[in-house]
Design an enzyme around this catalytic site. Sequence first.
Site, PDB file in Angstrom:
ATOM      1  N   ASP A   1      -3.290  -7.534  -4.870  1.00  0.00           N
ATOM      2  CA  ASP A   1      -3.488  -6.245  -3.910  1.00  0.00           C
ATOM      3  C   ASP A   1      -4.031  -5.109  -4.855  1.00  0.00           C
ATOM      4  OD1 ASP A   1      -3.281  -5.354  -1.401  1.00  0.00           O
ATOM      5  OD2 ASP A   1      -1.370  -5.185  -1.379  1.00  0.00           O
TER       6      ASP A   1
ATOM      7  N   CYS B   1       0.853  -1.078  -0.147  1.00  0.00           N
ATOM      8  CA  CYS B   1      -0.147   0.074  -0.140  1.00  0.00           C
ATOM      9  C   CYS B   1       0.867   1.385   0.195  1.00  0.00           C
ATOM     10  CB  CYS B   1      -0.942  -0.306   1.280  1.00  0.00           C
ATOM     11  SG  CYS B   1      -0.506  -0.668   2.709  1.00  0.00           S
TER      12      CYS B   1
ATOM     13  N   GLN C   1       0.411 -10.928  -2.933  1.00  0.00           N
ATOM     14  CA  GLN C   1      -1.072 -10.400  -2.614  1.00  0.00           C
ATOM     15  C   GLN C   1      -1.763  -9.990  -3.818  1.00  0.00           C
ATOM     16  OE1 GLN C   1      -0.014  -7.831   0.419  1.00  0.00           O
ATOM     17  NE2 GLN C   1      -1.735  -8.790   1.635  1.00  0.00           N
TER      18      GLN C   1
ATOM     19  N   ARG D   1       6.952 -10.862   5.286  1.00  0.00           N
ATOM     20  CA  ARG D   1       6.590 -10.789   6.718  1.00  0.00           C
ATOM     21  C   ARG D   1       7.401 -11.931   7.553  1.00  0.00           C
ATOM     22  NH1 ARG D   1       0.102  -9.445   5.988  1.00  0.00           N
ATOM     23  NH2 ARG D   1       0.540  -7.709   4.274  1.00  0.00           N
TER      24      ARG D   1
ATOM     25  N   HIS E   1      -8.235  -0.612   0.785  1.00  0.00           N
ATOM     26  CA  HIS E   1      -7.441  -1.633   0.481  1.00  0.00           C
ATOM     27  C   HIS E   1      -8.441  -2.917   0.287  1.00  0.00           C
ATOM     28  CE1 HIS E   1      -4.184   0.186   2.890  1.00  0.00           C
ATOM     29  NE2 HIS E   1      -4.981   0.799   3.475  1.00  0.00           N
TER      30      HIS E   1
ATOM     31  N   HIS F   1      -5.590  -1.079  -4.422  1.00  0.00           N
ATOM     32  CA  HIS F   1      -5.954   0.067  -3.561  1.00  0.00           C
ATOM     33  C   HIS F   1      -6.689   0.943  -4.476  1.00  0.00           C
ATOM     34  CE1 HIS F   1      -2.525  -1.973  -1.405  1.00  0.00           C
ATOM     35  NE2 HIS F   1      -3.149  -1.414  -0.422  1.00  0.00           N
TER      36      HIS F   1
ATOM     37  N   LYS G   1     -14.207  -2.489   8.196  1.00  0.00           N
ATOM     38  CA  LYS G   1     -13.564  -3.512   7.141  1.00  0.00           C
ATOM     39  C   LYS G   1     -14.788  -4.514   7.067  1.00  0.00           C
ATOM     40  CE  LYS G   1     -10.599  -6.646   9.572  1.00  0.00           C
ATOM     41  NZ  LYS G   1      -9.669  -7.428   9.635  1.00  0.00           N
TER      42      LYS G   1
END
Length: 662
Positions: free
Chosen positions: A399, A350, A397, A379, A528, A401, A482
């Site tokens: 991912d 992000c 991911q 991670r 997200h 945004h 969320k």
Amino acid sequence: MADIAVQLPDGSSRNVAPGTTVAGLAADIGAGLAKAAVSAVVDGDERDLNVELADGNQVEIVTADSEAGMHVLRHSTAHVMAQAVLEMWPGATFAIGPPIENGFYYDFSLPDGATFNDDDLERIEAKMRQIVDADQPFIRTEVPAASALELMADHPYKRDIIERVTSGAIDSELSGEASGDVISFYRNTDAFVDMCVGPHVPSTGRLGHFKLMSVAGAYWRGDENQPMLQRIYGTAWATSKQLKQHLQRLEEAAKRDHRKLANELDLLSFPSQLGGGLAIWHPKGAIARKLMEDDSRRRHEEGGYSFAYTPHLANGNLFQTSGHLDFYADGMYPPMEMDNGTYYPKPMNCPMHVLVYRSQQRSYRELPLRLFELGTVYRYERAGTLHGLMRIRGFTQDDAHIFVDQEGLAAELQNLLDFVLDVLRSYGFEDFTAKLSTRPQNKSVGSDEIWTLATDCLVAALEAAGLEYEVDEGGGAFYGPKIDVDVRDAIGRSWQLSTIQADFALPERFDLEYVAPDGSRQRPVMLHRALMGSLERFFGVLIEHYAGNFPLWLAPVQVQVLPVAEEHEAYGRHVVDRLVAGGYRCEYAEPTDPLGKRIRRAKTQKIPYVLVVGSEDESAKTVGVNPRGGDVERGVSIDDFLSRLEADMGDRAAARVLGPTT
């Protein structure tokens, strides 16, 4: 004395004699309820059945077949296990023993560094059954903390809990053991007492449908600097039928274990030389991964997303601005000191997508701006938590945004949730539930108005989608509410996969703006969104959901062609050419082994279609079709088989490639 009146959950009132216990109330209502009752909630507090009721009490009787009742059964069974271990190993000590999903555990330290083995589990289980047969009562007492320390003089971990409780340093994992300055205990016999806030079943005879499952290591309080304890896991249920069904589910889950199947199907591996929590994708697994990636890119392109590519590491200043170094440092890998700064492998994509947004001035006409990346992140997960593809240290991911103005927020959230459900359905999932996590108290950023707007928009999206959901009040991140979407797999397990998260913090931290229609500078809302979560974990879930029997479009090898004998090789290769020209992934199995052996080998590889070709097929230009899980068909024309493949592929059918047609 006059009767007392208690209030029941349905709003009715019931009169009982003074001194009546919860168990007495249950018996007064009915014999069936008395038999099923295990505890109660009195005026909002969990209580034992032997608690005397007072006039005006609000009483809910908890039965064994409820979630709360199962919790009591499992907690009580954990106590019985602790009693058995301490009787069998004089000098042993115990730590915590909470109920968990489907079961319970208890942590122990044995004298002289002794360890448990599988035979010990059987012996402990037998001892537990003796305790159950003795029908020992659970007797509650309460003592001051000082007396509790004396009572637990031989058990240092229990003393640690008492000291942490009285000092105010208690954590959630220990909160079921003790609470406040007065400590409660439950005694089964003169020889065994355990510290616990309760409640418990009235006596051990109410238990019995349990099984001890495994032994694992566990650091005290989850701290690797603390002593390593031995944790025994068990499962407990209200009936023998439930226990049997659970054990059958576990057996089926073991067959579907993605780590086992990934090895058997040659999809991927976790070489020790690579380090823990890192996977290597083999060619067959890589084919499936590429198919998933290509499918994801296509869907995002059709959905109005723009693609981004960002580096695998960044200067620490970026993560300082984003807040990751303040709030997520424990999950990040250590920094690399370079001549021009300190760099970190990225834990999130992000912050870099934010940099794409702020690379130029934005207008309201550009919103919503949807950025998408298959971005690999790193991670640090503790070694003890790693689990194949499900818990891994390097993963990719899907991912996205999205930057949107407040006016467009409702429509965009509905669009996102529809996108999520459409993708999950395309992978064969149909059973969904969701959780809405709302604003945490006293630790959030953003105005009341934006929190209310975003939360209301998320609720509207859930209701428009007709999605069953629960509300986790106060469970949202400090930066926004969320939605988490769970799917239920083929054997009934629930997996949390997709997330839609509003973020009011990053636009503030990076001073993001857009020019509104009136020329003013306004702050966008950032969303997200992950559909699969991570490709790795999603693929692991798919392996277990399908037990390795992937749908045709995702199967690394879709068809294998087996000539009966050497004289049929030329025709077999011709069939392969036709299938490959049609856009299908096809293997050829040379006739070096007997036909039956080759068919069995293909079946173990879970290939959707095995084609056998012999002399009659060569003459008629046909194939023998041996479908996975179906009946064998003879004399199927190649064209008919190609049409069947195309139908099986559905909307993922490959574009036909010109090639041989005879």
